[in-house]
Design an enzyme around this catalytic site. Structure first.
Site, short mmCIF file in Angstrom:
data_model
loop_
_atom_site.label_atom_id
_atom_site.label_comp_id
_atom_site.label_asym_id
_atom_site.label_seq_id
_atom_site.Cartn_x
_atom_site.Cartn_y
_atom_site.Cartn_z
N TYR A 33 109.22 12.49 -22.80
CA TYR A 33 110.23 12.33 -23.86
C TYR A 33 111.62 12.16 -23.27
O TYR A 33 112.43 11.38 -23.77
CB TYR A 33 110.20 13.55 -24.79
N ASP A 45 100.67 7.05 -30.65
CA ASP A 45 101.64 7.97 -30.09
C ASP A 45 102.11 7.43 -28.73
O ASP A 45 102.43 6.25 -28.62
CB ASP A 45 101.03 9.38 -29.97
N HIS A 60 97.81 10.96 -37.89
CA HIS A 60 98.29 10.59 -36.56
C HIS A 60 97.20 10.58 -35.50
O HIS A 60 97.25 9.78 -34.58
CB HIS A 60 99.41 11.55 -36.17
#
Length: 408
Positions: free
Chosen positions: A313, A180, A374
């Site tokens: 982000y 990630d 994940h």
């Protein structure tokens, strides 16, 4: 700025616990369509169950007590152009002399908790396997680390923070592990500090189709070699994520402040926002309500607040008055020198052919797993431990990359 490293004890004020309970007591829920499923988002019954558990059964003080059994520390780190931030981290050293320093970097909606299932095994001492000194920080804006109030704090600043932390701990050379945002941060470390970061292990697929002029051997392999079962199934998994699972990313990368109001004001909004990812991004992992509420509480009680975790982000890929930032494409370019290893899990978000991921640099380790998603260190801790040991072990492609530290 002080260079002192202090022991850290998690201690959430009673006032914050009372505030959380009051907000959970006053929770309002939307209605739900008949036969609604996970395709619409978290089902109402799941949110109501978890809200009730968080309010009436979950004991943060007990969770806090268990967390405080871990070796927590905090120190102040200043990166160029930004204020000094107090950075929280776990640091467990092996009793084996010459253990390999390993920096574990989490992502979103992860946290330092992910390292707790692997830290004991990786630091254990044995003649049969390599041992590590493990450093598992809360990234800036996450967990019990502070966050910057200035614009432009992007992957370069996260990387600089992590690198300076390793130097602060006396590790002039080290290796890294991440998925990630951990992929992007450790990849940036490799790009900025290749004389210090000697190798990195990834558990998230990132890459691009090999081009004939840039990667002729990989391009030929991609054209001639049949896809594995994982790679075949990964086509549909990747398409699903891009079409049905990417909405959070669009919002957090364009209007993080807007979603931040909900995450900061409503624990139920935070619960739904994060629990959806814990469910959808794993490979049928049997989350317990206790695990979920511990995970959520680390976000709710985080030093910078839950909204701060979304800001990376927005900052990623954005250059401005604060400076020029790497693009995702630049981070995916071939990078010589720093060896890479890959653990592939079939229920991650982008599940790519291995020829794509090997376009990043000198690949010295690769393994496909039959299950896992994940949050690999949490879902499949034994696999991550085994893979990291193999990559850096005596027969591994990254053995001896850190001078004077072979881990045996």
């Amino acid at each position: 700025m002080s260079s002192t490293i202090e022991q850290y004890t998690i201690s959430v004020p009673e006032s914050q616990l009372r505030d959380l309970n009051n907000r959970l007591d006053l929770a309002r829920y939307p209605d739900e369509l008949d036969q609604a499923g996970w395709d619409l988002g978290v089902p109402l019954t799941d949110v109501q169950r978890l809200t009730s558990y968080w309010r009436h059964t979950f004991n943060w003080r007990k969770a806090e007590q268990n967390l405080n059994k871990l070796p927590h520390f905090i120190t102040s780190i200043k990166v160029d152009g930004y204020e000094s931030l107090r950075i929280h981290f776990l640091h467990k050293k092996s009793d084996r002399r010459g253990a390999v320093p390993l920096l574990f970097v989490h992502g979103w909606p992860g946290n330092f908790l992910e390292a707790t299932k692997i830290i004991d095994e990786l630091t254990s001492s044995s003649d049969e396997h390599v041992s590590f000194d493990v450093v598992a920080p809360s990234l800036p804006h996450y967990g019990f680390s502070e966050g910057s109030k200035k614009r432009g704090f992007s992957q370069e600043q996260y990387a600089e923070t992590m690198h300076k932390l390793m130097l602060r701990l006396g590790y002039n050379e080290y290796v890294t592990q991440g998925g990630d945002w951990g992929w992007y941060v450790t990849r940036t470390i490799s790009k900025l500090y290749p004389r210090h970061c000697k190798a990195t292990h990834f558990n998230m697929d990132v890459g691009a189709a090999p081009a004939l002029l840039k990667n002729p051997i990989l391009a030929a392999e991609a054209a001639l070699k049949p896809l594995s079962d994982r790679e075949k199934q990964g086509i549909s998994r990747t398409r699903w994520f891009d079409k049905e699972g990417f909405g959070y990313n669009l919002l957090q990368s364009t209007k993080p402040q807007t979603v931040g109001y909900a995450l900061t004001d409503s624990p139920v909004a935070l619960l739904a926002w994060i629990y959806e990812k814990l469910h959808d991004w794993t490979d049928d992992y049997p989350w317990t309500d206790e695990e979920v509420c511990t995970w959520l509480s680390i976000y709710w009680f985080s030093t910078a607040g839950p909204a701060a975790s979304c800001r990376i982000y927005y900052e990623m890929d954005r250059s401005g008055p604060w400076g020029k930032r790497f693009t995702r494409d630049q981070l995916r370019e071939w990078l010589p020198g720093v060896k890479i290893g890959y653990s592939h899990f079939p229920r991650d978000l982008h599940v790519l052919p291995s020829t794509w991921t090997r376009t990043l640099g000198t690949s010295v380790f690769e393994k496909e797993h039959a299950s896992g998603g994940h949050f690999a260190a949490w879902e499949r801790p034994a696999d991550i431990v085994a893979d990291v040991r193999e990559m850096f072990g005596k027969k591994g492609g990254a053995y001896g990359v850190v001078k004077g530290r072979d881990g045996y």
